[in-house]
Design an enzyme around this catalytic site. Structure first.
Site, PDB file in Angstrom:
ATOM      1  N   SER A   1       0.838  -1.210   0.000  1.00 19.64           N
ATOM      2  CA  SER A   1       0.000   0.000   0.000  1.00 19.64           C
ATOM      3  C   SER A   1       0.870   1.257   0.000  1.00 19.64           C
ATOM      4  O   SER A   1       2.049   1.220   0.359  1.00 19.64           O
ATOM      5  CB  SER A   1      -0.947  -0.009   1.193  1.00 19.64           C
ATOM      6  OG  SER A   1      -0.216   0.049   2.394  1.00 19.64           O
ATOM      7  N   ASN A   2       0.265   2.361  -0.359  1.00 18.66           N
ATOM      8  CA  ASN A   2       0.980   3.633  -0.462  1.00 18.66           C
ATOM      9  C   ASN A   2       1.462   4.103   0.915  1.00 18.66           C
ATOM     10  O   ASN A   2       0.831   3.823   1.931  1.00 18.66           O
ATOM     11  CB  ASN A   2       0.034   4.673  -1.077  1.00 18.66           C
ATOM     12  CG  ASN A   2       0.733   5.978  -1.395  1.00 18.66           C
ATOM     13  OD1 ASN A   2       0.753   6.890  -0.574  1.00 18.66           O
ATOM     14  ND2 ASN A   2       1.314   6.083  -2.570  1.00 18.66           N
ATOM     15  N   SER A   3       2.539   4.866   0.905  1.00 20.37           N
ATOM     16  CA  SER A   3       3.112   5.359   2.164  1.00 20.37           C
ATOM     17  C   SER A   3       2.101   6.165   2.981  1.00 20.37           C
ATOM     18  O   SER A   3       2.188   6.235   4.206  1.00 20.37           O
ATOM     19  CB  SER A   3       4.329   6.232   1.860  1.00 20.37           C
ATOM     20  OG  SER A   3       3.934   7.336   1.068  1.00 20.37           O
ATOM     21  N   CYS A   4       1.123   6.767   2.291  1.00 18.90           N
ATOM     22  CA  CYS A   4       0.175   7.632   3.006  1.00 18.90           C
ATOM     23  C   CYS A   4      -0.698   6.832   3.977  1.00 18.90           C
ATOM     24  O   CYS A   4      -1.267   7.396   4.910  1.00 18.90           O
ATOM     25  CB  CYS A   4      -0.681   8.439   2.030  1.00 18.90           C
ATOM     26  SG  CYS A   4      -2.001   7.520   1.239  1.00 18.90           S
TER      27      CYS A   4
END
Ligand SMILES: *Cc1c(COP(=O)(O)O)cnc(C)c1O
Length: 534
Positions: A191-194
């Site tokens: 998943s994205n770092s955000c």
């Protein structure tokens, strides 16, 4: 500045932007400046006296443009695209021009209502479940957030407050602090770092579950993680699934995740920041599976739609859950129709109080292109990625690392990781195209993404020529280096064994340089073809 000067300045600025786009292929996609380049050219103090707009616009051209990475250049192939189009720019100019702040309905009825309309348009365009539409007049609906990061954070915080209420009601002996300290969330390690950041900001640690080689996060993996955490006394509160992960654009199995979430009262959010656009195309209808069971969903119009940053669509199945958690009242924020209609005060659905009129650029862009134009915008980028994929497949020195997904092709040079890394380093130093690398199963690979405002087939051809010719150059130089090493070894051998009669014959360096010159002149001819790309 008076209105007449504004007219002149504004018109000149529009011309400037149009010129920029018309000539964008002439610039290297990456800038040739060193850190501090701008700071050293600008005055240390704010100018005391007014300056003319002509002078300022000239400085934009002279000082600012050279320090830009040209995200809208068709030679930009890094990260994911950032959407843009002329109608979107004009829509945003109008929004800036009108300069309203629509945090509740009365603060600009047009702002709230247009946002409801375009969010419903988009939900229908994506064939999302009816409970996400404002017009269904249920508790669901859509809002425009600034970014996927913000949307995920809102979901995390709403899920957190829901979990605290639910657990408190069931186990009143637990203090709120005890409950909060035990909350946990889940997402995949792709998943994205955000997502991880939202967990930090929202004080709800997100466990990044390692997925197997398929890169799909599924219910089986979630169930296992939840079971382990329940045994430790933790409280699962949210699961964030990804449609189109950042590395290889892989898709999580939303249906099976939903089953586990329903069983354990876990909020299910879907981050479809880039690949959500697939929902607009019937070929990808299977991606809708499970979306009827999610609590919230985000999609970045500012990635794969012709709408520029910042513009993230977020849909909620039940906005009451968010409003309950985030409502703070002040007498000065009240208005006559508050809470009396189906029209939301969007301030309760987001982090800041103030909000930009982002719906205007969406409305202008959607109307200018029409639904079919939007579909074609998405399809074109898929077709261009397919073209690039064909080039990779036709060259035996390269291999694909994952299946092409939407506008992304993941590929590498066959052999050790250093080759791909070195190739990327050269390409980046030359600044003609811009890509970034990623790692999958220990293999370094390059991500080629179709980006830019108006990419064409010839831009893909240009990128491929650049990539394959630089690889040829790299390989021939390595050949030279190898020969030099063996010539050195041969010399040493000669010195050590003066009496030996025969010294192995080595190629002269010049022979190989001859080959690379031939290559680069061949490249020059083909580059001529790509230069016609206007
Ligand atoms: C780009 C991306 C994000 C981050 O988007 P922002 O709008 O910049 O916060 C999050 N998730 C995925 C899958 C992305 O591709």
């Amino acid at each position: 500045m008076d209105a007449d000067t504004f007219r002149e300045f504004g018109k000149a600025a529009v011309d400037f932007i149009a010129d920029y786009y018309e000539n964008i292929r002439d610039c290297d996609v990456l800038p040739s400046v060193a850190p501090g380049y701008l700071i050293n050219q600008l005055p240390k103090e704010l100018p005391e006296n007014p300056q003319q707009w002509q002078e300022i616009l000239q400085d934009v051209s002279k000082l600012i443009v050279p320090g830009l990475t040209h995200w809208q250049s068709p030679n930009f192939h890094a990260f994911y695209p950032t959407g843009c189009s002329y109608p979107s720019i004009v829509g945003d100019m109008l929004a800036s021009g009108l300069s309203v702040i629509g945090f509740n309905w009365l603060c600009s009825p047009a702002s709230t209502e247009l946002e409801m309309v375009v969010m419903d348009w988009l939900a229908k365009f994506f064939k999302l479940p009816a409970h996400f539409l404002h017009s269904t007049k249920g508790p669901g609906g859509g809002i425009i957030q600034g970014s996927a990061s913000e949307a995920v954070l809102v979901a995390v915080m709403a899920a957190r407050e829901q979990a605290v209420r639910r657990v408190k009601a069931a186990q009143p002996e637990l203090s709120e602090g005890e409950i909060r300290a035990r909350l946990v969330g889940y997402s995949s390690d792709q998943s994205n770092s955000c997502i991880e950041k939202a967990g930090i900001l929202g004080t709800l640690p997100i466990r990044l579950v390692a997925v197997d080689d398929s890169l799909v996060f599924s219910g089986t993996q979630l169930a296992k993680a939840v079971k382990e955490d329940l045994a430790k006394g933790l409280i699962p509160a949210i699961c964030i699934a990804t449609m189109g992960a950042t590395g290889t654009c892989s898709y999580d199995d939303i249906e099976s995740l939903a089953t586990v979430c329903e069983e354990h009262n876990i909020w299910l959010h879907v981050d479809a920041a880039y690949a959500g656009c697939a929902l607009a195309l019937d070929d990808y209808a299977h991606l809708r599976q499970g979306l009827d069971r999610v609590d919230s969903l985000n999609y970045n119009l500012h990635k794969s739609m012709p709408v520029h940053f910042d513009c993230t669509a977020m849909w909620l199945r039940d906005s009451h859950k968010i409003v309950e958690s985030f409502t703070v009242e002040r007498i000065y924020l009240q208005h006559k129709y508050e809470g009396q209609t189906d029209i939301p005060d969007f301030r309760h659905w987001q982090i800041p109080l103030g909000r930009r009129f982002r719906a205007l650029k969406v409305w202008v862009a959607f109307r200018t292109l029409g639904a079919e134009g939007l579909r074609e915008h998405i399809r074109l980028r898929i077709r261009l990625a397919e073209r690039f994929e064909q080039y990779v497949l036709a060259d035996s020195r390269f291999e694909l690392v994952a299946k092409r997904a939407m506008g992304l092709v993941c590929f590498r040079v066959k052999g050790g990781n250093e080759l791909s890394t070195e190739l990327l380093k050269r390409l980046t130093d030359r600044k003609k195209i811009y890509m970034v690398q990623a790692i999958f199963q220990g293999k370094t690979f390059l991500r080629f993404v179709v980006c830019g405002m108006e990419p064409k087939e010839c831009d893909i051809d240009f990128a491929w020529q650049e990539i394959e010719s630089q690889l040829s150059q790299l390989l021939s130089e390595q050949e030279v280096a190898k020969l030099e090493v063996s010539s050195l070894e041969a010399k040493k051998a000669e010195e050590c064994h003066k009496e030996s009669v025969k010294v192995p014959q080595v190629h002269r360096k010049d022979d190989v340089v001859g080959i690379s010159q031939q290559l680069s002149s061949g490249l020059h001819i083909s580059l001529g073809a790509a230069e016609k790309c206007k």
